[in-house]
Design an enzyme around this catalytic site. Structure first.
Site, PDB file in Angstrom:
ATOM      1  N   ASP A  13       0.873  -1.176   0.000  1.00  0.00           N
ATOM      2  CA  ASP A  13       0.000   0.000   0.000  1.00  0.00           C
ATOM      3  C   ASP A  13       0.910   1.226   0.000  1.00  0.00           C
ATOM      4  O   ASP A  13       2.135   1.127   0.087  1.00  0.00           O
ATOM      5  CB  ASP A  13      -0.977  -0.014   1.191  1.00  0.00           C
TER       6      ASP A  13
HETATM    7  C1  NOJ Z   1      -4.018   4.013   0.116  1.00  0.00           C
HETATM    8  C2  NOJ Z   1      -5.186   3.093   0.247  1.00  0.00           C
HETATM    9  O1  NOJ Z   1      -5.120   2.390   1.468  1.00  0.00           O
HETATM   10  C3  NOJ Z   1      -5.303   2.112  -0.884  1.00  0.00           C
HETATM   11  O2  NOJ Z   1      -6.487   1.385  -0.745  1.00  0.00           O
HETATM   12  C4  NOJ Z   1      -5.236   2.819  -2.200  1.00  0.00           C
HETATM   13  O3  NOJ Z   1      -5.407   1.906  -3.249  1.00  0.00           O
HETATM   14  C5  NOJ Z   1      -3.908   3.522  -2.295  1.00  0.00           C
HETATM   15  N1  NOJ Z   1      -3.812   4.505  -1.223  1.00  0.00           N
HETATM   16  C6  NOJ Z   1      -3.696   4.214  -3.632  1.00  0.00           C
HETATM   17  O4  NOJ Z   1      -4.459   5.342  -3.717  1.00  0.00           O
END
Ligand code: NOJ
Length: 744
Positions: free
Chosen positions: A291
């Site tokens: 993530d």
């Molecule tokens: C953080 C989020 O937790 C995740 O779900 C998301 O896909 C990413 N950012 C990218 O934006």
């Protein structure tokens, strides 16, 4: 694209070294793919390989700290970037892709990723709402539309579906998943993966899906985002992992790890989870991305002293790509030099990335998703809006309809429309709404005025979403007094659920509850239409308000979908995918809990209960009314004793006993009465949707398989145990018929 260089290299290779391809078991196409991947790999320097494992964000939405990189474009030229997120639009992606394929040494195309969660331009209900339809085909179609639009805007990859099971409605991201149940969550996960990815990833209307956040993120303690999770092996295997397994089995191209610390090891550095379970046990061949900066985040977790240690943890755990963290870029070479990781590992991760690029057809034509004419003619197509409207009306859950307040008649003389959600276009699409825009949303007010004529709609906002200003009450009450029927459009603002949007008090926010209770005092027909990305506590309004329609955050076609239901053109059929608590203090509350040694017993103090609230929720999992009624009769199971692998057939007659046609979702639950580890009081194992005309009866059948009866036993093995089981079939998790059988 000049790919002569690759073709030459392909022809030199005789067999596939790429570990993502099983030479023995694979078919010819897969072997050829392996050879193509190898051919590219063979040309790459170590730096270029590491570059493929690096993902940067562009200047679209950003959900965390952005690494400072004035030299981003130069990094692409230098072959230091494998993928970008948040570069949106056919023209823009073409511009950036051009740098990768015309100015970098190996001309390897980039993959563009974006959070396409519940629509790209045409916005569907939030995923929690979509799941309330229990309609896997509609959910698949919604993802297909989203994939078609996103791909037309240059996107290859969505960071969806989020398949985290969530049992705590305080958690803002509960809106992004399918609720509390692993079975429903698994079916929704499959549907969304199929929808995004279609049948063939080389079809330019398809995009890569991503099962996230592996794993356990939905169990964040105290319902607070990014917080710790502590989950037993049994709960992990039985509750949190099944939707991920279902997504993997459905062929999801990628996985994303999460931000959470799981039992002391952050999931982004959790070898047991990523390498052992996902890649080895499940034999997953797709690619795993971290993530946002979650590799570096392990320093803050306190499990790595610096980026070197964080990179080592994540890479050895099996995380292939570093999202917006720059850790792999700076540390993998050092780790390799020090013998902490091997070049074989790097090659394997690179193979996983290149594989996706081949599957998408980017080596044949890196611009195939960058067509501005296609983009212009694809977004917001009328048929997409029709799907969004249908998905929305299927998502609505009728929670209460005393005195048949609903449906309303089109000949109603006047309607008072009160509440902050009445005309709040942007709030209808909620967070994670891609490129959705308020200007495309049809609000409830707008559609009511279209259907009834503006003169019949008396509008007064009455209150804001989340403030303490009651100055609008008087006008709202005056409007309500004048009207024949009152509709209160209340709930959460669109930005009150989603990432980092957690609440401790999940009542209807601000002074809205007070406003609703004032409206109820007028004694007129009153319909509360609720907008929210999570369960709310409705105990008080439920006492005073005759009709409540749960509308979630319905998307672009909010108004038309709502009016379809409010005026009876569509008979509501949604069922709750998550429990609505009676009181805040019951949280976490979910239907598939364990029994305890002292389950609640009336008038017995030393049993499991509260002094000040019931154990039961206000609205149970699976609950939802219709404008008609359904009766369940003749529950029959094929055998009272089953052995071996023989599935059990379960049949029940469902009758529409009301006056109008309607759709019912019949639900089947099981209970394993005695296990080597304690079993939940009930577990959903099947559901069927059936449309019945007034008076019609249909026999619905379910098949219960050994897999449905399996669990993670005391020896840590997935399987069944002999003994007695109960079967429950009914309209929701509280209201069921029962039968029993024995597994020998
Ligand atoms: C953080 C989020 O937790 C995740 O779900 C998301 O896909 C990413 N950012 C990218 O934006």
């Amino acid at each position: 694209m000049k790919n002569i260089i690759f073709l030459t290299a392909i022809s030199l290779l005789i067999f596939t070294a790429c570990k993502t391809v099983d030479n023995e078991a694979s078919g010819e196409a897969e072997k050829l793919l392996g050879k193509k991947i190898d051919s590219v790999l063979a040309l790459m320097t170590l730096e270029e390989k590491i570059g493929q494992l690096n993902q940067y964000s562009g200047d679209g939405e950003q959900t965390g700290p952005v690494t400072l990189r004035p030299d981003l474009l130069q990094s692409i030229r230098d072959g230091k970037v494998g993928s970008m997120l948040n570069i949106i639009g056919a023209g823009y992606t073409r511009k950036i892709q051009k740098i990768a394929v015309e100015e970098s040494r190996l001309k390897i195309p980039l993959i563009f990723g974006y959070d396409v969660i519940h629509g790209f331009k045409t916005i569907f209900p939030v995923p929690l709402g979509e799941s309330a339809s229990w309609d896997t085909e509609a959910v698949e179609r919604a993802a297909r539309v989203a994939g078609t639009e996103a791909s037309a805007a240059g996107q290859h990859w969505t960071f969806a579906p989020m398949v985290d099971i969530a049992r705590d409605p305080r958690w803002g991201r509960i809106m992004e998943g399918s609720g509390e149940d692993p079975y429903l969550g698994s079916r929704m996960a499959e549907a969304r993966v199929k929808g995004f990815q279609g049948k063939d990833l080389s079809d330019i209307t398809t995009i890569l899906a991503c099962a996230k956040h592996f794993a356990g993120y939905g169990d964040s303690q105290a319902g607070r985002d990014y917080f710790t999770t502590d989950i037993s092996e049994n709960a992990l295997r039985e509750v949190y992992l099944p939707p991920f397994k279902a997504a993997a089995d459905a062929g999801v191209a990628t996985f994303m790890t999460g931000f959470n610390d799981l039992n002391g090891i952050p999931v982004t550095g959790n070898k047991y989870l990523v390498n052992d379970i996902l890649k080895n046990e499940w034999k997953y061949k797709g690619m795993v991305v971290s993530d946002w900066a979650s590799i570096g985040g392990m320093i803050t977790h306190g499990i790595a002293a610096n980026t070197y240690e964080a990179g080592e943890l994540a890479f050895n755990a099996g995380v292939d790509m570093d999202m917006e963290g720059k850790v792999y870029l700076t540390e993998l070479k050092n780790l390799l030099k020090d013998g902490k990781i091997t070049e074989g590992q790097i090659d394997e991760s690179v193979c996983r990335v290149l594989r996706l690029k081949f599957l998408l057809g980017l080596f044949d034509d890196p611009y195939r998703y960058c067509n501005i004419e296609r983009e212009a003619s694809t977004l917001l197509k009328p048929e997409f809006l029709a799907e969004a409207r249908d998905a929305a009306r299927k998502s609505f859950v009728l929670l209460k309809n005393e005195n048949r307040v609903l449906p309303l008649s089109l000949s109603v003389k006047s309607v008072a429309l009160i509440g902050p959600a009445s005309d709040a276009a942007l709030d209808m699409i909620g967070t994670w709404s891609g490129r959705g825009e308020a200007k495309h949303v049809i609000t409830l007010k707008k559609e009511l005025e279209t259907r009834l004529g503006a003169a019949k709609v008396i509008y007064a906002q009455g209150a804001g979403f989340n403030d303490d200003d009651k100055s609008g009450f008087a006008a709202a009450l005056a409007a309500a007094r004048k009207a024949e029927v009152i509709i209160a459009a209340c709930g959460e603002a669109g930005n009150m659920s989603g990432e980092s949007l957690c609440r401790t008090d999940i009542g209807i926010p601000g002074v809205q509850e007070e406003l609703i209770l004032e409206l109820a005092k007028l004694g007129k027909p009153l319909v509360l239409v609720l907008f929210n990305g999570r369960p709310l506590i409705l105990t008080k309004v439920n006492t005073f308000v005759p009709a409540i329609l749960e509308a979630w955050l319905p998307g672009t076609m909010a108004g038309p979908a709502l009016c379809d239901v409010l005026f009876g053109d569509y008979n509501p059929s949604g069922k709750l995918p998550v429990t609505f608590p009676y009181a805040l203090g019951q949280i976490p509350i979910f239907y598939n809990h364990k029994n305890s040694g002292r389950p609640i017993k009336q008038d017995d103090r030393y049993t499991s209960h509260y002094l000040d609230a019931p154990n039961d929720p206000l609205f149970p999992f699976g609950f939802g009314l219709s404008y008609t009624q359904f009766a369940y009769n003749n529950l029959i199971i094929s055998e009272s004793t089953i052995t071996g692998n023989k599935p059990l057939e379960v049949r029940v007659d469902v009758k529409n006993t009301g006056q109008v046609a309607g759709t019912e979702t019949a639900q089947l639950y099981i209970r394993d009465l005695v296990g080597s580890v304690t079993r939940p009081v009930m577990e959903l194992k099947g559901f069927k949707k059936v449309m019945l005309k007034a008076g019609e009866v249909q026999t619905i059948s379910f098949t219960v398989t050994m897999e449905d009866l399996s669990f993670y036993n005391r020896q840590g093995v997935w399987g069944t145990e002999p003994g007695k089981f109960k079967i429950f079939v009914g309209t929701n998790s509280r209201n069921t018929m029962e039968a029993g059988f024995e597994l020998r």
